[in-house]
Scaffold this motif. Structure first.
Motif, PDB file in Angstrom:
ATOM      1  N   VAL A 142       0.650  -1.163  -0.121  1.00 31.74           N
ATOM      2  CA  VAL A 142      -0.059  -0.381  -0.101  1.00 31.74           C
ATOM      3  C   VAL A 142       1.189   0.932  -0.421  1.00 31.74           C
ATOM      4  O   VAL A 142       1.055   2.300  -0.777  1.00 31.74           O
ATOM      5  N   ARG A 143       1.551   1.847   1.162  1.00 33.09           N
ATOM      6  CA  ARG A 143       2.935   2.414   0.961  1.00 33.09           C
ATOM      7  C   ARG A 143       3.739   2.794  -1.138  1.00 33.09           C
ATOM      8  O   ARG A 143       3.459   3.752  -0.748  1.00 33.09           O
ATOM      9  N   THR A 144       3.483   1.849  -1.296  1.00 29.28           N
ATOM     10  CA  THR A 144       4.082   1.785  -2.277  1.00 29.28           C
ATOM     11  C   THR A 144       4.020   1.577  -3.475  1.00 29.28           C
ATOM     12  O   THR A 144       4.028   2.237  -4.455  1.00 29.28           O
ATOM     13  N   ARG A 145       2.785   2.120  -3.430  1.00 29.27           N
ATOM     14  CA  ARG A 145       1.683   1.730  -4.293  1.00 29.27           C
ATOM     15  C   ARG A 145       1.681   0.499  -5.728  1.00 29.27           C
ATOM     16  O   ARG A 145       2.133   1.319  -6.867  1.00 29.27           O
ATOM     17  N   ALA A 146       2.341  -0.138  -5.351  1.00 33.94           N
ATOM     18  CA  ALA A 146       2.863  -1.770  -6.458  1.00 33.94           C
ATOM     19  C   ALA A 146       1.748  -1.603  -6.569  1.00 33.94           C
ATOM     20  O   ALA A 146      -0.076  -2.329  -6.254  1.00 33.94           O
ATOM     21  N   THR A 147       2.194  -1.805  -8.829  1.00 28.62           N
ATOM     22  CA  THR A 147       0.967  -2.619  -9.250  1.00 28.62           C
ATOM     23  C   THR A 147       1.137  -3.430  -9.981  1.00 28.62           C
ATOM     24  O   THR A 147       0.837  -4.161 -10.701  1.00 28.62           O
ATOM     25  N   ALA A 148       1.910  -4.244  -9.300  1.00 28.72           N
ATOM     26  CA  ALA A 148       2.543  -5.652  -9.494  1.00 28.72           C
ATOM     27  C   ALA A 148       2.633  -6.178  -8.705  1.00 28.72           C
ATOM     28  O   ALA A 148       3.064  -5.980  -7.277  1.00 28.72           O
ATOM     29  N   ARG A 149       2.533  -8.252  -8.586  1.00 27.22           N
ATOM     30  CA  ARG A 149       3.160  -8.502  -7.165  1.00 27.22           C
ATOM     31  C   ARG A 149       4.374  -8.283  -6.881  1.00 27.22           C
ATOM     32  O   ARG A 149       5.063  -8.553  -7.308  1.00 27.22           O
ATOM     33  N   VAL A 150       3.737  -9.061  -4.812  1.00 25.33           N
ATOM     34  CA  VAL A 150       5.638  -8.256  -4.922  1.00 25.33           C
ATOM     35  C   VAL A 150       5.636  -9.178  -3.209  1.00 25.33           C
ATOM     36  O   VAL A 150       4.480  -9.997  -3.039  1.00 25.33           O
ATOM     37  N   SER A 151       6.668 -10.506  -3.898  1.00 23.41           N
ATOM     38  CA  SER A 151       6.623 -11.450  -2.442  1.00 23.41           C
ATOM     39  C   SER A 151       7.298 -10.315  -0.909  1.00 23.41           C
ATOM     40  O   SER A 151       7.946 -10.715  -1.317  1.00 23.41           O
ATOM     41  N   ALA A 152       6.245 -11.734  -0.313  1.00 24.44           N
ATOM     42  CA  ALA A 152       6.709 -11.247   1.098  1.00 24.44           C
ATOM     43  C   ALA A 152       7.960 -11.437   1.656  1.00 24.44           C
ATOM     44  O   ALA A 152       8.743 -11.100   2.404  1.00 24.44           O
ATOM     45  N   GLN A 153       8.951 -12.429   0.513  1.00 25.48           N
ATOM     46  CA  GLN A 153      10.040 -13.181   0.854  1.00 25.48           C
ATOM     47  C   GLN A 153      11.308 -11.463   1.038  1.00 25.48           C
ATOM     48  O   GLN A 153      12.193 -11.669   0.776  1.00 25.48           O
ATOM     49  N   ASP A 154      10.658 -10.470  -0.528  1.00 19.46           N
ATOM     50  CA  ASP A 154      11.116  -9.410  -1.189  1.00 19.46           C
ATOM     51  C   ASP A 154      11.208  -8.069  -0.322  1.00 19.46           C
ATOM     52  O   ASP A 154      11.499  -7.146  -0.242  1.00 19.46           O
ATOM     53  N   VAL A 155      10.026  -8.664   0.971  1.00 25.98           N
ATOM     54  CA  VAL A 155       9.888  -7.774   1.882  1.00 25.98           C
ATOM     55  C   VAL A 155      10.667  -7.399   3.151  1.00 25.98           C
ATOM     56  O   VAL A 155      10.969  -8.387   3.988  1.00 25.98           O
ATOM     57  N   PRO A 156      11.760  -6.454   3.711  1.00 19.30           N
ATOM     58  CA  PRO A 156      12.202  -6.078   5.239  1.00 19.30           C
ATOM     59  C   PRO A 156      11.027  -6.814   6.289  1.00 19.30           C
ATOM     60  O   PRO A 156       9.766  -5.577   6.316  1.00 19.30           O
ATOM     61  N   LEU A 157      12.021  -7.458   7.603  1.00 11.72           N
ATOM     62  CA  LEU A 157      11.371  -7.368   8.064  1.00 11.72           C
ATOM     63  C   LEU A 157      11.400  -6.849   9.657  1.00 11.72           C
ATOM     64  O   LEU A 157      10.829  -6.919  10.254  1.00 11.72           O
ATOM     65  N   ASP A 158      13.183  -6.924   9.674  1.00 14.13           N
ATOM     66  CA  ASP A 158      13.610  -6.566  10.323  1.00 14.13           C
ATOM     67  C   ASP A 158      13.039  -7.189  11.979  1.00 14.13           C
ATOM     68  O   ASP A 158      12.643  -6.869  13.222  1.00 14.13           O
ATOM     69  N   LEU A 159      12.969  -8.776  11.844  1.00 16.42           N
ATOM     70  CA  LEU A 159      12.745  -9.929  12.433  1.00 16.42           C
ATOM     71  C   LEU A 159      13.528  -9.723  13.478  1.00 16.42           C
ATOM     72  O   LEU A 159      14.402  -9.687  13.505  1.00 16.42           O
ATOM     73  N   PRO A 160      12.823 -10.117  15.050  1.00 18.44           N
ATOM     74  CA  PRO A 160      13.816 -10.283  16.533  1.00 18.44           C
ATOM     75  C   PRO A 160      14.579 -11.265  16.243  1.00 18.44           C
ATOM     76  O   PRO A 160      14.319 -11.880  15.896  1.00 18.44           O
ATOM     77  N   GLY A 161      15.351 -11.212  17.507  1.00 22.75           N
ATOM     78  CA  GLY A 161      16.466 -12.219  17.179  1.00 22.75           C
ATOM     79  C   GLY A 161      15.995 -13.449  17.767  1.00 22.75           C
ATOM     80  O   GLY A 161      16.587 -14.834  17.890  1.00 22.75           O
ATOM     81  N   HIS A 162      14.576 -12.935  19.118  1.00 27.74           N
ATOM     82  CA  HIS A 162      14.174 -14.019  19.785  1.00 27.74           C
ATOM     83  C   HIS A 162      12.796 -13.819  20.057  1.00 27.74           C
ATOM     84  O   HIS A 162      12.320 -13.351  19.769  1.00 27.74           O
TER      85      HIS A 162
END
Length: 343
Positions: A142-162
């Motif tokens: 939504v923020r980038t107004r993507a008009t083509a599919r973007v895989s969730a694997q290509d989105v930065p997650l900043d996932l915590p280590g624990h």
């Protein structure tokens, strides 16, 4: 007024309005058409916000029961023409925010290693990571107004280590998503995994993902899910049905069911709402109605349960043999449907 009756009246109104809007000038005088529609709009504008949101949902559901094409496109404009969409978008964002808070409250103090039986092989940590990933993915689109599919694997997650920090991470991601959604014009063109390629599709899409995964967490921790609000469940059922043919693997499985002309009926015990699925032509269509209207046709198979339980049945969180449900007709059809539509 029953929910089923309201749905039927809303569909009739949407069809009538669309017929008026698309009539040639030679068939219907434009000034007369404007007078009719302005009068209807003035009447609807006096409805309370909650009723306006409910009506928008019925209009949208009626449109999505039609195949893709110009007629459905026109039906999807009915809510906007009556000024119903803005409140609906805001309400969906708020519902999503509430659901995310409920999920966080459920898992925050739980053992992240707790198995999730409705998602075989997953723990609460993996369930939380998955839902948080959906939040980050939708926010990015939504923020980038993507008009083509973007895989969730290509989105930065900043996932915590624990994994113990996952609930806080999910809460922050959900807040960012809701902020982005609230700031977005719901009619912004956007790729979506379903029938509405616009930003306004995402609050409900992620909401129903969260409803089902909250049930996963509750079942993992308490053995059963808390009741789902019937209106939310009904919207979730219709969102699920409207999306299935847009998912490649479910569309392919449905196409190979070989059950042309069979009818599968879902009846909500708590509201009396009925959904009738008509298989054939390599796909299916569906219609919402009441028990009275549905009684005119005999289904091949039927299942009855409360609205929220039916939603979880369609997502295979409850088994069809669960005592929550009653069955009639060809049980093999229900089993084949649930297998074909597993997401």
């Amino acid at each position: 007024m029953s929910d089923a009756l309201l749905s039927t009246l809303a569909e009739a109104l949407a069809e009538l309005v669309t017929a008026v809007e698309t009539s040639d000038d030679e068939v219907l005088d434009p000034d007369t058409a404007v007078k009719w529609l302005e009068g209807t709009a003035a009447t609807l504008s006096a409805l309370p916000a909650a009723d306006r949101r409910a009506l928008d949902g019925h209009f949208r559901a009626a449109a999505l029961r039609h195949p893709e094409g110009p007629w459905r496109d026109e039906l999807l404009k009915v809510s906007e023409g009556f000024g119903l969409t803005e409140d609906t978008h805001a309400a969906a964002c708020e519902a999503l925010a509430r659901q995310a808070r409920r999920f966080v409250a459920t898992v925050r103090d739980a053992d992240p290693a707790t198995p999730v039986p409705t998602c075989p092989g997953w723990t609460l940590a993996e369930l939380t990571r998955h839902l948080g990933t959906v939040h980050h993915w939708a926010e990015h689109l939504v923020r980038t107004r993507a008009t083509a599919r973007v895989s969730a694997q290509d989105v930065p997650l900043d996932l915590p280590g624990h994994p113990a920090a996952y609930p806080g991470w999910l809460a922050a991601g959900a807040e960012a998503l809701v902020t982005t959604l609230r700031a977005a014009d719901p009619d912004t063109p956007l790729w979506s995994p379903g029938p509405e390629p616009r930003a306004g599709y995402y609050p409900r899409h992620v909401l129903f993902e969260a409803v089902v995964h909250l049930a996963d967490a509750q079942i993992a921790l308490a053995g059963t899910a808390e009741p789902v609000d019937p209106d939310t469940a009904a919207e979730g059922i219709e969102h699920h049905l409207a999306t299935l043919l847009y998912v490649p693997w479910t569309a392919e499985r449905i196409a190979h069911l070989d059950r042309d002309a069979d009818l599968l009926r879902l009846t909500a015990r708590d509201t009396g709402t009925v959904w009738t699925l008509m298989l054939g032509g390599g796909g299916f269509t569906w219609r919402r109605g009441s028990e009275a209207s549905a009684a005119r046709t005999e289904p091949t198979a039927s299942v009855t349960g409360d609205s929220g339980d039916l939603l979880l049945l369609l997502h295979r969180r409850y088994a069809a043999d669960d005592p929550r449900f009653a069955h009639t007709g060809d049980r093999a059809l229900l089993d084949a449907w649930l297998t074909a539509t597993a997401l």
